[in-house]
Scaffold this motif. Structure first.
Motif, PDB file in Angstrom:
ATOM      1  N   ARG A  35       0.804  -1.222   0.000  1.00 48.07           N
ATOM      2  CA  ARG A  35       0.000   0.000   0.000  1.00 48.07           C
ATOM      3  C   ARG A  35       0.839   1.276   0.000  1.00 48.07           C
ATOM      4  N   LYS A  36       2.087   1.219   0.467  1.00 50.55           N
ATOM      5  CA  LYS A  36       2.926   2.418   0.482  1.00 50.55           C
ATOM      6  C   LYS A  36       3.650   2.648  -0.834  1.00 50.55           C
ATOM      7  N   GLU A  37       3.512   1.698  -1.757  1.00 49.71           N
ATOM      8  CA  GLU A  37       4.173   1.837  -3.050  1.00 49.71           C
ATOM      9  C   GLU A  37       3.236   2.518  -4.046  1.00 49.71           C
ATOM     10  N   ARG A  38       3.821   3.219  -4.996  1.00 49.80           N
ATOM     11  CA  ARG A  38       3.039   4.044  -5.908  1.00 49.80           C
ATOM     12  C   ARG A  38       2.060   3.223  -6.735  1.00 49.80           C
ATOM     13  N   ASN A  39       2.502   2.087  -7.221  1.00 44.30           N
ATOM     14  CA  ASN A  39       1.660   1.223  -8.069  1.00 44.30           C
ATOM     15  C   ASN A  39       1.196  -0.001  -7.305  1.00 44.30           C
ATOM     16  N   ALA A  40       0.679   0.218  -6.088  1.00 42.70           N
ATOM     17  CA  ALA A  40       0.313  -0.881  -5.201  1.00 42.70           C
ATOM     18  C   ALA A  40      -0.710  -1.816  -5.834  1.00 42.70           C
ATOM     19  N   CYS A  41      -1.713  -1.277  -6.515  1.00 44.76           N
ATOM     20  CA  CYS A  41      -2.753  -2.124  -7.118  1.00 44.76           C
ATOM     21  C   CYS A  41      -2.167  -3.027  -8.186  1.00 44.76           C
ATOM     22  N   ASP A  42      -1.329  -2.472  -9.058  1.00 46.86           N
ATOM     23  CA  ASP A  42      -0.712  -3.273 -10.124  1.00 46.86           C
ATOM     24  C   ASP A  42       0.159  -4.377  -9.542  1.00 46.86           C
ATOM     25  N   LEU A  43       0.906  -4.050  -8.502  1.00 46.93           N
ATOM     26  CA  LEU A  43       1.778  -5.048  -7.884  1.00 46.93           C
ATOM     27  C   LEU A  43       0.964  -6.158  -7.237  1.00 46.93           C
ATOM     28  N   PRO A  50     -20.152   1.045  -2.485  1.00 45.80           N
ATOM     29  CA  PRO A  50     -19.443   2.033  -3.305  1.00 45.80           C
ATOM     30  C   PRO A  50     -17.933   2.027  -3.085  1.00 45.80           C
ATOM     31  N   GLY A  51     -17.488   1.726  -1.849  1.00 43.93           N
ATOM     32  CA  GLY A  51     -16.056   1.642  -1.603  1.00 43.93           C
ATOM     33  C   GLY A  51     -15.420   0.512  -2.385  1.00 43.93           C
ATOM     34  N   ASP A  52     -16.058  -0.670  -2.336  1.00 42.57           N
ATOM     35  CA  ASP A  52     -15.567  -1.800  -3.121  1.00 42.57           C
ATOM     36  C   ASP A  52     -15.594  -1.480  -4.612  1.00 42.57           C
ATOM     37  N   ALA A  53     -16.611  -0.752  -5.042  1.00 44.84           N
ATOM     38  CA  ALA A  53     -16.760  -0.436  -6.465  1.00 44.84           C
ATOM     39  C   ALA A  53     -15.581   0.368  -6.979  1.00 44.84           C
ATOM     40  N   MET A  54     -15.124   1.344  -6.195  1.00 45.29           N
ATOM     41  CA  MET A  54     -14.004   2.165  -6.641  1.00 45.29           C
ATOM     42  C   MET A  54     -12.725   1.343  -6.751  1.00 45.29           C
ATOM     43  N   MET A  55     -12.493   0.489  -5.772  1.00 48.62           N
ATOM     44  CA  MET A  55     -11.313  -0.370  -5.832  1.00 48.62           C
ATOM     45  C   MET A  55     -11.426  -1.358  -6.987  1.00 48.62           C
ATOM     46  N   MET A  56     -12.628  -1.827  -7.246  1.00 48.52           N
ATOM     47  CA  MET A  56     -12.821  -2.789  -8.317  1.00 48.52           C
ATOM     48  C   MET A  56     -12.418  -2.203  -9.670  1.00 48.52           C
ATOM     49  N   GLY A  57     -12.742  -0.941  -9.889  1.00 47.85           N
ATOM     50  CA  GLY A  57     -12.349  -0.309 -11.136  1.00 47.85           C
ATOM     51  C   GLY A  57     -10.842  -0.319 -11.317  1.00 47.85           C
ATOM     52  N   ARG A  58     -10.106  -0.050 -10.244  1.00 47.06           N
ATOM     53  CA  ARG A  58      -8.643  -0.059 -10.330  1.00 47.06           C
ATOM     54  C   ARG A  58      -8.117  -1.463 -10.586  1.00 47.06           C
ATOM     55  N   VAL A  59      -8.725  -2.458  -9.935  1.00 45.24           N
ATOM     56  CA  VAL A  59      -8.280  -3.846 -10.131  1.00 45.24           C
ATOM     57  C   VAL A  59      -8.523  -4.295 -11.576  1.00 45.24           C
ATOM     58  N   LEU A  60      -9.710  -4.009 -12.101  1.00 45.61           N
ATOM     59  CA  LEU A  60     -10.018  -4.422 -13.464  1.00 45.61           C
ATOM     60  C   LEU A  60      -9.113  -3.736 -14.477  1.00 45.61           C
ATOM     61  N   THR A  61      -8.829  -2.450 -14.265  1.00 43.91           N
ATOM     62  CA  THR A  61      -7.912  -1.749 -15.160  1.00 43.91           C
ATOM     63  C   THR A  61      -6.554  -2.424 -15.159  1.00 43.91           C
ATOM     64  N   SER A  62      -6.052  -2.743 -13.977  1.00 48.67           N
ATOM     65  CA  SER A  62      -4.759  -3.409 -13.866  1.00 48.67           C
ATOM     66  C   SER A  62      -4.794  -4.790 -14.506  1.00 48.67           C
ATOM     67  N   LEU A  63      -5.875  -5.504 -14.288  1.00 53.87           N
ATOM     68  CA  LEU A  63      -6.021  -6.855 -14.836  1.00 53.87           C
ATOM     69  C   LEU A  63      -5.962  -6.829 -16.366  1.00 53.87           C
ATOM     70  N   PHE A  64      -6.712  -5.913 -16.992  1.00 53.87           N
ATOM     71  CA  PHE A  64      -6.720  -5.832 -18.451  1.00 53.87           C
ATOM     72  C   PHE A  64      -5.384  -5.311 -18.981  1.00 53.87           C
ATOM     73  N   ASP A  65      -4.748  -4.383 -18.264  1.00 55.22           N
ATOM     74  CA  ASP A  65      -3.436  -3.882 -18.680  1.00 55.22           C
ATOM     75  C   ASP A  65      -2.401  -4.996 -18.679  1.00 55.22           C
ATOM     76  N   GLN A  66      -2.575  -5.965 -17.777  1.00 55.11           N
ATOM     77  CA  GLN A  66      -1.627  -7.080 -17.695  1.00 55.11           C
ATOM     78  C   GLN A  66      -2.024  -8.249 -18.599  1.00 55.11           C
ATOM     79  N   LYS A  67      -2.946  -7.985 -19.516  1.00 48.45           N
ATOM     80  CA  LYS A  67      -3.316  -8.939 -20.583  1.00 48.45           C
ATOM     81  C   LYS A  67      -3.923 -10.228 -20.042  1.00 48.45           C
ATOM     82  N   VAL A  68      -4.717 -10.101 -18.999  1.00 48.74           N
ATOM     83  CA  VAL A  68      -5.457 -11.252 -18.480  1.00 48.74           C
ATOM     84  C   VAL A  68      -6.849 -11.229 -19.098  1.00 48.74           C
ATOM     85  N   THR A  69      -7.280 -12.366 -19.616  1.00 49.12           N
ATOM     86  CA  THR A  69      -8.633 -12.487 -20.162  1.00 49.12           C
ATOM     87  C   THR A  69      -9.580 -12.864 -19.035  1.00 49.12           C
TER      88      THR A  69
END
Length: 354
Positions: A95-103, A125-144
């Motif tokens: 959590r203290k790292e800049r790209n914590a979600c991606d890591l 709504p709290g989970d929803a905001m985090m979910m958007g970040r997770v999905l973005t990271s997931l698709f950026d990392q080429k996971v289907t």
């Protein structure tokens, strides 16, 4: 792969309906893409699939056949709640790292090419905001991604106060997944209740009004006062009426009226395979939050295939009636109908009143 769907349906005693056929055909194309039998223009990752529709129409069955038959090793199937429990634990370390979600996503999925979420839904709504970040990271990392849901993407986080906050994530889902509706006329889950129990969950029971004799007839000895026990979960105590080896016994109000979470239920399900939840009231008489926690608990226990004895104040239809019910109540009712004793006269269908 399409013939595997047809063969699996034949073995299960039914014929694919039109919407199931369309979904099976699209899943078969994805299977060919993931297994390398089909070349991609520009080497892009295979486009994922979002399968949605009412309860009991075969969404999980279709995607389960697809997943089991898929001849790739780097795939993972996980319940939506379970994945986010793991994610929060890993995210806390970064959590203290800049790209914590991606890591955190990279650590969880490693070389995974296909991620399959069961029961995708969003209400917090709290989970929803985090979910958007997770999905973005997931698709950026080429996971289907393949997922099932009772709602179309634009039906997620339906509360009008918060829905607009989730619209970017809805667009993200629609931009990366083909959305397929499976909504045939037949409710296979409802029909399955007439047969023998096929899971531990179905070997539990729905008991009302829960007299001592009824409990003993079900093989349950009513708890004594001295059996009350505190259980540490996530650094805080929850009070159980009894703990007996693999069995835990909770009172509805002590578990669901408290600020418990799905993560708490997952942690408890790690430790106990048999549950008794007594004192289920007519949900219209309680809080909306307690009703939502109860729905989340049923999700966890059904997906973990835990044995559940649900002791209620009245028939299932009476308990699942009112204007303070969670939006997922139809799924909850469908799952509880798997319990012997739930389909009593006048209790064959949960009714939601506006």
């Amino acid at each position: 792969m399409f013939e595997k769907f047809e063969r699996a349906a034949e073995e299960a005693g039914f014929v694919l309906d039109a919407s199931q056929t369309a979904a099976a055909e699209r899943l078969s194309v994805l299977a060919a893409e993931l297994s390398g039998r089909r070349r991609f223009f520009g080497g892009k990752q295979p486009r994922g699939i979002y399968v949605w529709g009412p309860v009991g129409r075969g969404k999980s069955w279709l995607t389960g056949v697809f997943y089991e038959a898929l001849p790739v090793r780097n795939k993972r199937r996980v319940h939506f709640h379970e994945f986010f429990r793991e994610f929060h634990a890993v995210y806390a370390r970064h959590r203290k790292e800049r790209n914590a979600c991606d890591l955190a996503v990279a650590e969880l999925l490693s070389d995974c090419r296909l991620l399959f979420f069961d029961e995708f839904h969003v209400h917090d709504p709290g989970d929803a905001m985090m979910m958007g970040r997770v999905l973005t990271s997931l698709f950026d990392q080429k996971v289907t991604l393949v997922t099932t849901s009772n709602y179309p993407p634009d039906g997620l986080l339906p509360n009008p106060v918060y829905h607009h906050m989730f619209e970017p994530t809805i667009k993200l889902l629609e931009g990366n997944l083909d959305v397929l509706e499976v909504a045939g006329p037949q409710d296979y889950r409802a029909e399955s209740t007439a047969g023998a129990a096929r899971s531990q969950f179905q070997r539990g029971a729905y008991i009302w009004p829960g007299t001592e004799q009824q409990l003993r007839d079900a093989g349950l000895e009513p708890p004594a006062d001295g059996e009350r026990q505190r259980i540490d979960i996530g650094g805080r105590d929850l009070v159980a009426r009894a703990v007996r080896d693999d069995l835990v016994w909770f009172d509805f109000h002590e578990l669901c009226d408290e600020r418990t979470s799905t993560i708490d239920y997952l942690g408890l399900a790690d430790r106990f395979g048999t549950w008794v939840l007594s004192g289920l009231p007519e949900l219209t008489s309680g809080s909306r939050d307690a009703a939502q926690r109860f729905a989340n608990l049923v999700d966890v226990l059904c997906d973990r295939d835990a044995k559940l004895y649900l002791v209620a104040d009245g028939p299932l239809a009476d308990c699942l009636r009112g204007d303070a019910l969670p939006i997922d109540i139809n799924r909850t009712a469908s799952r509880l109908m798997l319990l012997p004793g739930s389909a009593t006269p006048g209790a064959t269908q949960a009714t939601r009143q506006a």
